[in-house]
Design a protein around this motif. Structure first.
Motif, PDB file in Angstrom:
ATOM      1  N   ASP A  41       0.777  -1.222  -0.204  1.00  0.00           N
ATOM      2  CA  ASP A  41       0.108   0.038   0.060  1.00  0.00           C
ATOM      3  C   ASP A  41       0.867   1.126   0.001  1.00  0.00           C
ATOM      4  OD1 ASP A  41      -2.081   1.711   0.408  1.00  0.00           O
ATOM      5  OD2 ASP A  41      -2.868   0.993   2.280  1.00  0.00           O
ATOM      6  N   CYS A  42       0.755   2.043  -1.113  1.00  0.00           N
ATOM      7  CA  CYS A  42       1.322   3.481  -1.115  1.00  0.00           C
ATOM      8  C   CYS A  42       0.515   4.524  -0.787  1.00  0.00           C
ATOM      9  CB  CYS A  42       2.095   3.535  -2.422  1.00  0.00           C
ATOM     10  SG  CYS A  42       0.718   3.661  -3.728  1.00  0.00           S
ATOM     11  N   PHE A  43      -0.348   4.122  -0.316  1.00  0.00           N
ATOM     12  CA  PHE A  43      -1.363   5.251   0.531  1.00  0.00           C
ATOM     13  C   PHE A  43      -1.556   6.335  -0.512  1.00  0.00           C
ATOM     14  CE2 PHE A  43       1.483   3.444   3.769  1.00  0.00           C
ATOM     15  CZ  PHE A  43       0.637   3.263   4.763  1.00  0.00           C
ATOM     16  N   ASP A  44      -2.237   5.901  -1.649  1.00  0.00           N
ATOM     17  CA  ASP A  44      -2.874   6.582  -2.861  1.00  0.00           C
ATOM     18  C   ASP A  44      -1.656   7.375  -3.541  1.00  0.00           C
ATOM     19  OD1 ASP A  44      -4.896   7.451  -4.391  1.00  0.00           O
ATOM     20  OD2 ASP A  44      -5.079   9.400  -3.379  1.00  0.00           O
ATOM     21  N   ARG A  53       5.910   1.533   3.027  1.00  0.00           N
ATOM     22  CA  ARG A  53       4.567   1.298   2.304  1.00  0.00           C
ATOM     23  C   ARG A  53       3.782   0.245   3.437  1.00  0.00           C
ATOM     24  NH1 ARG A  53       7.821  -0.494  -1.850  1.00  0.00           N
ATOM     25  NH2 ARG A  53       7.366  -2.756  -1.488  1.00  0.00           N
ATOM     26  N   LYS A 112      -8.103  -6.468  -1.493  1.00  0.00           N
ATOM     27  CA  LYS A 112      -8.699  -5.192  -1.440  1.00  0.00           C
ATOM     28  C   LYS A 112      -7.694  -4.330  -2.391  1.00  0.00           C
ATOM     29  CE  LYS A 112      -9.145  -1.245   1.445  1.00  0.00           C
ATOM     30  NZ  LYS A 112      -8.748  -0.762   3.238  1.00  0.00           N
ATOM     31  N   TRP A 113      -6.459  -4.672  -2.406  1.00  0.00           N
ATOM     32  CA  TRP A 113      -5.564  -3.626  -3.196  1.00  0.00           C
ATOM     33  C   TRP A 113      -5.872  -3.813  -4.815  1.00  0.00           C
ATOM     34  CZ3 TRP A 113      -2.070   0.041  -3.033  1.00  0.00           C
ATOM     35  CH2 TRP A 113      -1.138   0.041  -3.885  1.00  0.00           C
ATOM     36  N   VAL A 126      -1.536  -4.293   3.120  1.00  0.00           N
ATOM     37  CA  VAL A 126      -3.005  -4.366   2.749  1.00  0.00           C
ATOM     38  C   VAL A 126      -3.417  -5.604   2.059  1.00  0.00           C
ATOM     39  CG1 VAL A 126      -2.144  -3.737   0.350  1.00  0.00           C
ATOM     40  CG2 VAL A 126      -4.579  -3.216   1.032  1.00  0.00           C
TER      41      VAL A 126
END
Length: 219
Positions: free
Chosen positions: A25-28, A138, A145-146, A141
């Motif tokens: 997850d790169c947080f958007d 990162r 979901k990813w 997640v």
């Protein structure tokens, strides 16, 4: 696209399923877009990618070819990939702020990144590419979901079936001369990419076409 490397060279050495947690997850991303530059011809598009793009931006295959995609040879097969442009080799779908203009219906490889697929006899597992994403720290997640793909089990089956079909085609090419290889490639392009899908439900029409092509090619 096959990569002739050991899994241990590019991953954390683990294989994952869609229900596993992974540090992807790169947080958007906040417009980083590093993964949307300099990827060469590696963002290869499968038939569902084209179907999504056509429905999302209202362009047919020929119109997509004018600006957004191109054709290249991948393991012996002529397949479309995202076109990169300019000195920075940026994806043609990026806006000036480095954000994806087709994020809702982006291709499967884009959804997957920084994950990859490790194909096995009965399908595939996911692995984490540890050197690809420039984002530090990162978050964890769940892969399901990813990816953000509805009916993921059907999608995974489709990806595995498409992969096996391409392998069968690649094997068949070894027995063909140049002209018949060209004919096979043009036929596959026409049946799965150039001819628009009429149904709003992709999988049923895809599998009808797949069976038709297999019957025609004798595979």
């Amino acid at each position: 696209m096959k990569r002739n490397v050991e899994l241990s060279e590019i991953s954390d050495g683990r294989l994952y399923t869609a229900n596993d947690m992974v540090k992807a997850d790169c947080f958007d991303c906040q417009g980083c877009s590093a993964c949307c530059h300099g990827m060469g011809t590696s963002i290869v598009l499968d038939p569902m990618d084209i179907w999504r793009l056509q429905r999302g931006i209202g362009l047919d295959f020929a119109a997509l070819m004018e600006k957004y995609i191109e054709l290249n040879v991948v393991d012996g097969m002529i397949l479309p990939n995202l076109k990169l442009a300019g000195q920075t080799e940026a994806c043609a779908f990026l806006n000036a702020e480095g954000r994806c203009r087709v994020h809702e219906f982006r291709p499967g490889i884009c959804r997957l990144f920084p994950l990859g697929r490790y194909y096995e006899e009965e399908g595939f597992k996911y692995f984490l590419q540890i050197y690809e994403c420039k984002k530090e720290n990162r978050g964890k997640v769940k892969i399901k979901k990813w990816l953000g793909i509805p009916n993921l089990s059907a999608y995974e089956k489709y990806i595995a079936d498409w992969h096996r079909f391409l392998l069968d085609c690649e094997a068949g090419i070894q027995t063909l001369d140049e002209e018949n290889t060209r004919i096979l490639n043009l036929y596959v392009l026409k049946m799965f990419y150039q001819t628009a899908y009429e149904s709003e439900e992709f999988y049923g029409e895809f599998y009808e076409r797949l069976q038709q092509v297999k019957n025609a090619l004798g595979i």
